[in-house]
Design an enzyme around this catalytic site. Structure first.
Site, short mmCIF file in Angstrom:
data_model
loop_
_atom_site.label_atom_id
_atom_site.label_comp_id
_atom_site.label_asym_id
_atom_site.label_seq_id
_atom_site.Cartn_x
_atom_site.Cartn_y
_atom_site.Cartn_z
N ARG A 1 -25.63 81.10 -125.58
CA ARG A 1 -26.35 82.36 -125.32
C ARG A 1 -27.00 82.33 -123.93
O ARG A 1 -26.96 83.32 -123.19
CB ARG A 1 -27.44 82.58 -126.37
CG ARG A 1 -26.96 83.05 -127.71
CD ARG A 1 -28.12 83.30 -128.65
NE ARG A 1 -28.75 82.06 -129.11
CZ ARG A 1 -30.04 81.83 -129.11
NH1 ARG A 1 -30.87 82.74 -128.63
NH2 ARG A 1 -30.53 80.71 -129.59
N TYR B 1 -16.66 75.77 -127.70
CA TYR B 1 -16.96 77.13 -128.17
C TYR B 1 -16.00 78.13 -127.55
O TYR B 1 -15.54 77.95 -126.41
CB TYR B 1 -18.38 77.53 -127.77
CG TYR B 1 -19.49 76.70 -128.40
CD1 TYR B 1 -20.05 77.08 -129.63
CD2 TYR B 1 -19.97 75.57 -127.77
CE1 TYR B 1 -21.08 76.33 -130.19
CE2 TYR B 1 -21.00 74.81 -128.33
CZ TYR B 1 -21.54 75.20 -129.54
OH TYR B 1 -22.55 74.45 -130.10
N ASP C 1 -26.14 79.60 -134.85
CA ASP C 1 -26.84 80.86 -135.08
C ASP C 1 -26.23 81.60 -136.26
O ASP C 1 -25.02 81.50 -136.51
CB ASP C 1 -26.74 81.76 -133.84
CG ASP C 1 -27.53 81.21 -132.66
OD1 ASP C 1 -28.42 80.36 -132.89
OD2 ASP C 1 -27.26 81.63 -131.52
N ASP D 1 -28.48 87.53 -126.91
CA ASP D 1 -27.23 88.00 -127.52
C ASP D 1 -27.43 89.45 -127.91
O ASP D 1 -28.52 90.02 -127.78
CB ASP D 1 -26.81 87.13 -128.71
CG ASP D 1 -27.82 87.11 -129.84
OD1 ASP D 1 -28.66 88.04 -129.93
OD2 ASP D 1 -27.79 86.18 -130.66
#
Length: 305
Positions: A176, A67, A39, A81
Site C-alpha cells: 500500500r 505480490y 489486509d 488503498d
C-alpha cells in the site's frame, strides 16, 4: 495433533486472525498460528503453522514475499488503498500529462533499498498502541522510516491511471505504501486498488487451499495429506544423521559433538543442518561450530503428541 505448515488461500473479507480461528474449528486443534498478516481486502498465500510447526512462525516472516498489485494513480487516501477516505484527487491535466514511459521509469526506480514510512493504518505498535487504533481515533503519530528491499518489480499491465505490477520484497514492506510513494513521486497521488500475495518463500498461490477445500479434506480424513512437515521448508540446509548415542542430547536440545555425526564428512563452519536420528526422525536445525567441534541448536521441532 497436526504438526507442520499448510498453504492456505486467504479470501477477501477475512483477516488473518479470522482464518486461524476458522481453522481451529475445522481441524479441532488449538495450537495454530499464521506467519504474517494480510489486509482483509487482500487475497492470497497465508502459510499457517500447526503444532510444533508454530515454532516456524517467527522464522517464516523473514522470507521474501511476492505480490501482484494494482495501483490507481490520481488519488490518495488515509489508508493508502481505495477502501479509505479520499484525501486528494488529481485533476485531468495532471493525469493527462502522465506518459507510460514516465510512469514505468518511476515504478522501476523503486527496485532496491528504499526508506519506507509505515502507514498509520497498520498493526505496528507505538507506545503499546497499534497504529490503526490511533488512526481510527483521529490521531497521527510520527513513524520513523524503515529500510525495505524491493528485490524485483515488474510492470504487468499499464492502462493509466491504473498500473498492474508484480513485486518481490523483503519482510516489513507495505505494498500500500509503495503505491502511495509511487504516486507521490509522480506528483499525482496513488493508492492500492487490489492486492494478491502470490508467494511466501516456497509457498505458491497455485497450491494454496481455500477454507472450503480444507473442510472437504477434513470430511475425507485427508488433512494430513496437505500438512507440510517443518523440515521441508529447510531444503537449503543439509540433512545430517547422528548416531543413536546422540538421541538423548537431541531430545533435550543439547549440543552435539562432532564425534557423534554418523556421516564421515564434517559440516563446514557456521553451516546450518537438519538433524535426524537413524530412524529418520527430524529434531531441529543446528549450526556447526568448527572451532568448538560441535553443532549447536538454533530451533528445535520435536513433534507434539
Amino acid at each position: 495433533m497436526y504438526n507442520g505448515i499448510m498453504n492456505v488461500y486467504k479470501e477477501a473479507g477475512f483477516t488473518s486472525h479470522d482464518v486461524v480461528a476458522k481453522l481451529r474449528g475445522i481441524c479441532k486443534q488449538k495450537k495454530i498460528g499464521h506467519t504474517g498478516t494480510l489486509d482483509p481486502d487482500a487475497v492470497g498465500v497465508l502459510p499457517v503453522c500447526f503444532g510444533s510447526g508454530t515454532k516456524l512462525c517467527d522464522m517464516l516472516t523473514d522470507w521474501d514475499k511476492e505480490y501482484i498489485a494494482v495501483l490507481r494513480l490520481g488519488v490518495a487516501t488515509d489508508t493508502q488503498d481505495l477502501s479509505g477516505q479520499v484525501l486528494f484527487h488529481a485533476d485531468k491535466e495532471t493525469l493527462s500529462a502522465l506518459t507510460e514511459e514516465r510512469v514505468r521509469a518511476c515504478v522501476l526506480d523503486f527496485i532496491g533499498d528504499y526508506e519506507q514510512i509505515p502507514p498509520m493504518y497498520s498493526a505496528l505498535k507505538v507506545n503499546g498502541k497499534k497504529l490503526y487504533e490511533l488512526a481510527r481515533a483521529g490521531k497521527e503519530v510520527e513513524r520513523p522510516p524503515r529500510t525495505v528491499h524491493i528485490r524485483e518489480l515488474e510492470i504487468l499491465e499499464m492502462n493509466i491511471p491504473t498500473v498492474r505490477f508484480r513485486a518481490v520484497c523483503s519482510k516489513g514492506t507495505y505494498i500500500r505504501t509503495l503505491c502511495h510513494d509511487i504516486g507521490e513521486k509522480l506528483g499525482c497521488g496513488g493508492a492500492m486498488e487490489a492486492l494478491t500475495r502470490s508467494r511466501v518463500g516456497i509457498f505458491r498461490i497455485e497450491n494454496a487451499l481455500r477454507l472450503s477445500e480444507i473442510e472437504k479434506l477434513r470430511d475425507e480424513d485427508k488433512i494430513s495429506d496437505v500438512i507440510i512437515p517443518p523440515d521441508a521448508v529447510f531444503g537449503d540446509c543439509r540433512g545430517v544423521t547422528v548416531m543413536s548415542a546422540a538421541c538423548r542430547l537431541l531430545e533435550n536440545g543439547n549440543k552435539i559433538p562432532a564425534a557423534m555425526f554418523a556421516a564421515r564428512d564434517l559440516p563446514r563452519d557456521k553451516e546450518r543442518l537438519r538433524m535426524y536420528d537413524e530412524a529418520g526422525r527430524f529434531y531441529g536445525i543446528y549450526e556447526y561450530h568448527a572451532g568448538a567441534g560441535e553443532a549447536r541448536p538454533v530451533k528445535m521441532f520435536l513433534a507434539d503428541k
